[in-house]
Design a protein around this motif. Structure first.
Motif, mmCIF file in Angstrom:
data_model
loop_
_atom_site.group_PDB
_atom_site.id
_atom_site.type_symbol
_atom_site.label_atom_id
_atom_site.label_comp_id
_atom_site.label_asym_id
_atom_site.label_seq_id
_atom_site.Cartn_x
_atom_site.Cartn_y
_atom_site.Cartn_z
ATOM 1 N N VAL A 20 -83.303 -68.199 29.914
ATOM 2 C CA VAL A 20 -84.168 -67.969 31.494
ATOM 3 C C VAL A 20 -83.846 -66.669 32.018
ATOM 4 O O VAL A 20 -83.854 -66.822 33.497
ATOM 5 C CB VAL A 20 -84.016 -69.321 32.336
ATOM 6 C CG1 VAL A 20 -84.881 -69.320 33.398
ATOM 7 C CG2 VAL A 20 -83.701 -70.449 31.332
ATOM 8 N N TRP A 21 -84.205 -65.676 31.350
ATOM 9 C CA TRP A 21 -83.886 -64.373 32.142
ATOM 10 C C TRP A 21 -85.182 -63.949 32.552
ATOM 11 O O TRP A 21 -85.086 -63.460 33.799
ATOM 12 C CB TRP A 21 -83.444 -63.337 31.017
ATOM 13 C CG TRP A 21 -81.819 -63.234 30.782
ATOM 14 C CD1 TRP A 21 -81.267 -64.164 30.341
ATOM 15 C CD2 TRP A 21 -80.848 -62.383 31.285
ATOM 16 N NE1 TRP A 21 -79.878 -63.964 30.238
ATOM 17 C CE2 TRP A 21 -79.717 -62.783 30.638
ATOM 18 C CE3 TRP A 21 -81.288 -61.168 31.741
ATOM 19 C CZ2 TRP A 21 -78.581 -61.936 30.916
ATOM 20 C CZ3 TRP A 21 -80.098 -60.380 32.093
ATOM 21 C CH2 TRP A 21 -78.551 -60.820 31.396
ATOM 22 N N MET A 22 -86.373 -64.285 32.027
ATOM 23 C CA MET A 22 -87.577 -64.084 32.343
ATOM 24 C C MET A 22 -88.396 -65.300 32.160
ATOM 25 O O MET A 22 -88.354 -66.043 31.119
ATOM 26 C CB MET A 22 -88.533 -62.864 31.772
ATOM 27 C CG MET A 22 -87.827 -61.320 31.892
ATOM 28 S SD MET A 22 -87.900 -60.982 33.791
ATOM 29 C CE MET A 22 -89.729 -60.815 33.948
ATOM 30 N N VAL A 23 -89.328 -65.677 33.276
ATOM 31 C CA VAL A 23 -89.980 -66.836 33.264
ATOM 32 C C VAL A 23 -91.609 -66.544 33.195
ATOM 33 O O VAL A 23 -92.030 -65.494 34.265
ATOM 34 C CB VAL A 23 -89.615 -67.787 34.270
ATOM 35 C CG1 VAL A 23 -90.331 -69.000 34.363
ATOM 36 C CG2 VAL A 23 -88.122 -68.178 33.870
ATOM 37 N N GLY A 24 -92.329 -67.160 32.862
ATOM 38 C CA GLY A 24 -93.850 -66.988 33.014
ATOM 39 C C GLY A 24 -94.567 -68.140 32.733
ATOM 40 O O GLY A 24 -94.095 -69.113 32.250
ATOM 41 N N SER A 25 -96.081 -68.163 33.036
ATOM 42 C CA SER A 25 -96.730 -69.450 32.896
ATOM 43 C C SER A 25 -97.848 -68.967 31.724
ATOM 44 O O SER A 25 -98.316 -67.868 31.714
ATOM 45 C CB SER A 25 -97.397 -69.976 33.987
ATOM 46 O OG SER A 25 -97.830 -69.064 34.781
ATOM 47 N N SER A 26 -98.100 -69.935 31.203
ATOM 48 C CA SER A 26 -99.379 -69.944 30.127
ATOM 49 C C SER A 26 -100.421 -71.159 30.350
ATOM 50 O O SER A 26 -99.986 -71.929 31.247
ATOM 51 C CB SER A 26 -99.000 -69.988 28.857
ATOM 52 O OG SER A 26 -98.439 -71.436 28.254
ATOM 53 N N ASN A 27 -101.302 -71.167 29.507
ATOM 54 C CA ASN A 27 -102.222 -72.299 29.774
ATOM 55 C C ASN A 27 -101.461 -73.759 29.645
ATOM 56 O O ASN A 27 -101.992 -74.709 29.957
ATOM 57 C CB ASN A 27 -103.364 -72.126 28.905
ATOM 58 C CG ASN A 27 -104.176 -70.774 29.438
ATOM 59 O OD1 ASN A 27 -104.119 -70.481 30.544
ATOM 60 N ND2 ASN A 27 -104.906 -70.418 28.216
ATOM 61 N N TYR A 28 -100.599 -73.762 28.780
ATOM 62 C CA TYR A 28 -99.922 -74.965 28.316
ATOM 63 C C TYR A 28 -98.823 -75.182 28.965
ATOM 64 O O TYR A 28 -98.536 -76.519 29.098
ATOM 65 C CB TYR A 28 -99.799 -74.922 26.821
ATOM 66 C CG TYR A 28 -100.985 -74.568 26.119
ATOM 67 C CD1 TYR A 28 -102.224 -75.490 25.889
ATOM 68 C CD2 TYR A 28 -101.113 -73.394 25.406
ATOM 69 C CE1 TYR A 28 -103.141 -75.215 25.278
ATOM 70 C CE2 TYR A 28 -102.367 -73.106 24.740
ATOM 71 C CZ TYR A 28 -103.043 -74.012 24.669
ATOM 72 O OH TYR A 28 -104.471 -73.600 23.832
ATOM 73 N N ALA A 29 -97.867 -74.490 29.096
ATOM 74 C CA ALA A 29 -96.422 -74.813 29.949
ATOM 75 C C ALA A 29 -95.967 -73.363 30.270
ATOM 76 O O ALA A 29 -96.484 -72.365 30.308
ATOM 77 C CB ALA A 29 -95.680 -75.244 28.654
#
Length: 161
Positions: free
Chosen positions: A27-36
């Motif tokens: 969990v160094w970088m977190v982003g969001s997508s359409n699914y999760a």
């Protein structure tokens, strides 16, 4: 003096644990997508399942360096903890914990190098996601950077009474 030694010991153990967590967790970088939510670490890319981290050929050496320096920081931190315990019982009165402080400052330098490389090369994007931000492992690594510097300086200044 006993309270100071106990406090330094507790902070050192906390630093070792946080280094383990920040190196192992993805969990160094977190982003969001359409699914999760998508998170990346030093080892894996995790969406719903975790897969090998996709890295371009020009960034592969940088990622290997970050991985190596984070592992070295764990090793040096554990070695410094063991040296502190050994010196606590074998060091003569009035002597300083020079070796322990030096090893802890080497740990500090390894964390600095690893997190700086990661910041320069990998923090702007998360693969297949939008709105990337730093994860808790990245923040833990910077906290360990601060703690290891403070502990290293305290070991250099601290005298055994």
């Amino acid at each position: 003096m006993l309270v100071l030694l106990a406090g330094i010991f507790v902070v050192h153990i906390a630093t070792v644990i946080m280094l383990f967590v920040s190196t192992i967790a993805n969990v160094w970088m977190v982003g969001s997508s359409n699914y999760a939510t998508i998170s990346t670490g030093l080892w894996l890319l995790c969406n719903r399942t975790c897969t090998q981290l996709p890295v371009s050929s020009q960034d592969e050496a940088s990622l290997k360096a970050v991985q190596a320096f984070m592992i070295l920081s764990i090793i040096f931190s554990v070695v410094a903890l063991v040296l502190f315990i050994i010196q606590l019982f074998t060091l003569e009165k009035g002597k300083r914990f020079y070796v322990t402080g030096a090893v802890m400052l080497v740990c500090w330098m390894c964390i600095l190098i690893a997190v700086s490389i990661y910041t320069a090369r990998f923090t702007s994007t998360v693969a297949y996601s939008t709105n990337p931000h730093h994860g808790y492992c990245f923040i833990l690594a910077w906290i360990c950077f601060c703690f290891s510097f403070i502990i290293g300086i305290l070991y250099l200044v601290l005298r055994k009474k």
